[in-house]
Each structure stands twice: as C-alpha cells, then as structure tokens.
Motif scaffolding. Structure first.
Motif, PDB file in Angstrom:
ATOM      1  N   UNK A  91      19.266  19.485   6.568  1.00  0.00           N
ATOM      2  CA  UNK A  91      19.183  18.445   5.562  1.00  0.00           C
ATOM      3  C   UNK A  91      19.529  17.116   6.217  1.00  0.00           C
ATOM      4  N   UNK A  92      18.775  16.093   5.844  1.00  0.00           N
ATOM      5  CA  UNK A  92      18.967  14.768   6.436  1.00  0.00           C
ATOM      6  C   UNK A  92      19.595  13.838   5.412  1.00  0.00           C
ATOM      7  N   UNK A  93      20.434  12.919   5.926  1.00  0.00           N
ATOM      8  CA  UNK A  93      21.167  12.015   5.058  1.00  0.00           C
ATOM      9  C   UNK A  93      20.931  10.562   5.442  1.00  0.00           C
ATOM     10  N   UNK A  94      21.179   9.685   4.477  1.00  0.00           N
ATOM     11  CA  UNK A  94      21.206   8.240   4.686  1.00  0.00           C
ATOM     12  C   UNK A  94      22.569   7.754   4.223  1.00  0.00           C
ATOM     13  N   UNK A  95      23.026   6.671   4.825  1.00  0.00           N
ATOM     14  CA  UNK A  95      24.250   6.018   4.391  1.00  0.00           C
ATOM     15  C   UNK A  95      23.859   4.715   3.722  1.00  0.00           C
ATOM     16  N   UNK A  96      24.181   4.597   2.445  1.00  0.00           N
ATOM     17  CA  UNK A  96      23.941   3.349   1.716  1.00  0.00           C
ATOM     18  C   UNK A  96      25.262   2.593   1.685  1.00  0.00           C
ATOM     19  N   UNK A  97      25.202   1.330   2.092  1.00  0.00           N
ATOM     20  CA  UNK A  97      26.361   0.452   2.034  1.00  0.00           C
ATOM     21  C   UNK A  97      26.045  -0.659   1.047  1.00  0.00           C
ATOM     22  N   UNK A  98      26.950  -0.911   0.138  1.00  0.00           N
ATOM     23  CA  UNK A  98      26.783  -1.995  -0.830  1.00  0.00           C
ATOM     24  C   UNK A  98      28.032  -2.860  -0.794  1.00  0.00           C
ATOM     25  N   UNK A  99      27.836  -4.159  -0.681  1.00  0.00           N
ATOM     26  CA  UNK A  99      28.921  -5.138  -0.677  1.00  0.00           C
ATOM     27  C   UNK A  99      28.799  -5.899  -1.981  1.00  0.00           C
ATOM     28  N   UNK A 100      29.773  -5.720  -2.877  1.00  0.00           N
ATOM     29  CA  UNK A 100      29.631  -6.231  -4.242  1.00  0.00           C
ATOM     30  C   UNK A 100      30.899  -6.919  -4.715  1.00  0.00           C
ATOM     31  N   UNK A 101      30.735  -7.804  -5.710  1.00  0.00           N
ATOM     32  CA  UNK A 101      31.889  -8.370  -6.392  1.00  0.00           C
ATOM     33  C   UNK A 101      32.666  -7.226  -7.027  1.00  0.00           C
ATOM     34  N   UNK A 102      33.978  -7.294  -6.948  1.00  0.00           N
ATOM     35  CA  UNK A 102      34.777  -6.163  -7.423  1.00  0.00           C
ATOM     36  C   UNK A 102      34.633  -5.896  -8.911  1.00  0.00           C
ATOM     37  N   UNK A 103      34.193  -6.872  -9.686  1.00  0.00           N
ATOM     38  CA  UNK A 103      34.004  -6.634 -11.119  1.00  0.00           C
ATOM     39  C   UNK A 103      32.736  -5.827 -11.419  1.00  0.00           C
ATOM     40  N   UNK A 104      31.873  -5.613 -10.431  1.00  0.00           N
ATOM     41  CA  UNK A 104      30.651  -4.828 -10.628  1.00  0.00           C
ATOM     42  C   UNK A 104      30.754  -3.410 -10.056  1.00  0.00           C
ATOM     43  N   UNK A 151      20.526   0.593   3.694  1.00  0.00           N
ATOM     44  CA  UNK A 151      20.725   1.982   4.091  1.00  0.00           C
ATOM     45  C   UNK A 151      20.492   2.149   5.579  1.00  0.00           C
ATOM     46  N   UNK A 152      21.199   3.119   6.136  1.00  0.00           N
ATOM     47  CA  UNK A 152      21.102   3.449   7.556  1.00  0.00           C
ATOM     48  C   UNK A 152      20.828   4.938   7.696  1.00  0.00           C
ATOM     49  N   UNK A 153      20.082   5.298   8.733  1.00  0.00           N
ATOM     50  CA  UNK A 153      19.879   6.704   9.031  1.00  0.00           C
ATOM     51  C   UNK A 153      21.183   7.305   9.553  1.00  0.00           C
ATOM     52  N   UNK A 154      21.455   8.528   9.145  1.00  0.00           N
ATOM     53  CA  UNK A 154      22.632   9.247   9.620  1.00  0.00           C
ATOM     54  C   UNK A 154      22.149  10.349  10.553  1.00  0.00           C
ATOM     55  N   UNK A 155      22.608  10.308  11.777  1.00  0.00           N
ATOM     56  CA  UNK A 155      22.173  11.296  12.758  1.00  0.00           C
ATOM     57  C   UNK A 155      22.767  12.670  12.471  1.00  0.00           C
ATOM     58  N   UNK A 156      24.020  12.703  12.061  1.00  0.00           N
ATOM     59  CA  UNK A 156      24.687  13.974  11.813  1.00  0.00           C
ATOM     60  C   UNK A 156      25.826  13.722  10.838  1.00  0.00           C
ATOM     61  N   UNK A 157      26.175  14.734  10.059  1.00  0.00           N
ATOM     62  CA  UNK A 157      27.279  14.616   9.108  1.00  0.00           C
ATOM     63  C   UNK A 157      28.015  15.941   9.029  1.00  0.00           C
TER      64      UNK A 157
END
Length: 116
Positions: free
Chosen positions: A1-14, A92-98
């Motif tokens: 199974x392959x994974x992606x890493x999603x990173x979100x930088x948001x205002x703390x109220x959201x 999002x970034x590709x994840x090589x292994x998890x």
C-alpha cells in the motif's frame, strides 16, 4: 500500500473544521503541531510598525494515495486557501515507506476494495 503525506499550514481557529473535513473525506487521523509561525510575501505591520504574526497549526495527514487528492482538495476548500490570501496552504508529498501503520492497512484495504 502506498501513502502520501498531506501537510496543511492553517490559522489555528480553522484547525477543528479542517480535521473534521479531512476525516469525512477519508483521512484516518492527523498529527497537529501547534504554535507554528508563518510569513507570507510581505510582513504584516500593525501599531507602531510592530510585526504582526498569527498562530498557525501544522496538520499532518498520512493517507492512502487513492484518497489523497480528494482529501487535499477538501482541506483547501474548507480552509478557503484560494479565496482568501493568508488563510493557509496545503500540499502533499510522496511517502517512500511508512512503519507503524500496519493496523490501518487492513481497514484501508477493505474500504478501498469496496470503493473500486
């Protein structure tokens, strides 16, 4: 199974709204880093020329790759990233292994077979 890493930088109220939206879009969990500080193209200045910085949260989602684009688009829509400058960004970034996700793979596999 392959994974992606999603990173979100948001205002703390959201943060809570984005976590709920990501879960409804297929994310199985998240890691939240509080009290990050961000800076855009121009520094925001307030009274007496002091720099104004707002608190940001960094949300990390390790998601199965077939669900990643839908989750990413949902986060961006709820966060209004394209509508209001400075509200946040996500990518999002590709994840090589998890490791440490073995317990989720069976559940994700069952759900994906039903969807496909």
């Amino acid at each position: 199974m392959r994974f992606k890493l999603i990173l979100a930088f948001v205002d703390d109220d959201k943060t809570d709204a984005l976590l709920d939206a990501a879960r409804s879009a297929g994310a199985t969990g998240a890691t939240i880093i509080n009290n990050a500080r961000g800076e855009g193209l121009k520094k925001t200045r307030g009274i007496f020329g002091l720099e104004i910085t707002s608190q940001r949260d960094v949300l990390l989602f390790l998601v199965e790759e077939h669900r990643s684009r839908h989750i990413l688009e949902t986060i961006a829509e709820i966060g209004e990233f394209d509508d209001s400058p400075g509200t946040g960004i996500a990518f999002q970034l590709d994840v090589e292994d998890a490791l440490g996700v073995k317990h989720q793979i069976k559940t994700l596999s069952d759900h994906l077979q039903d969807e496909l």
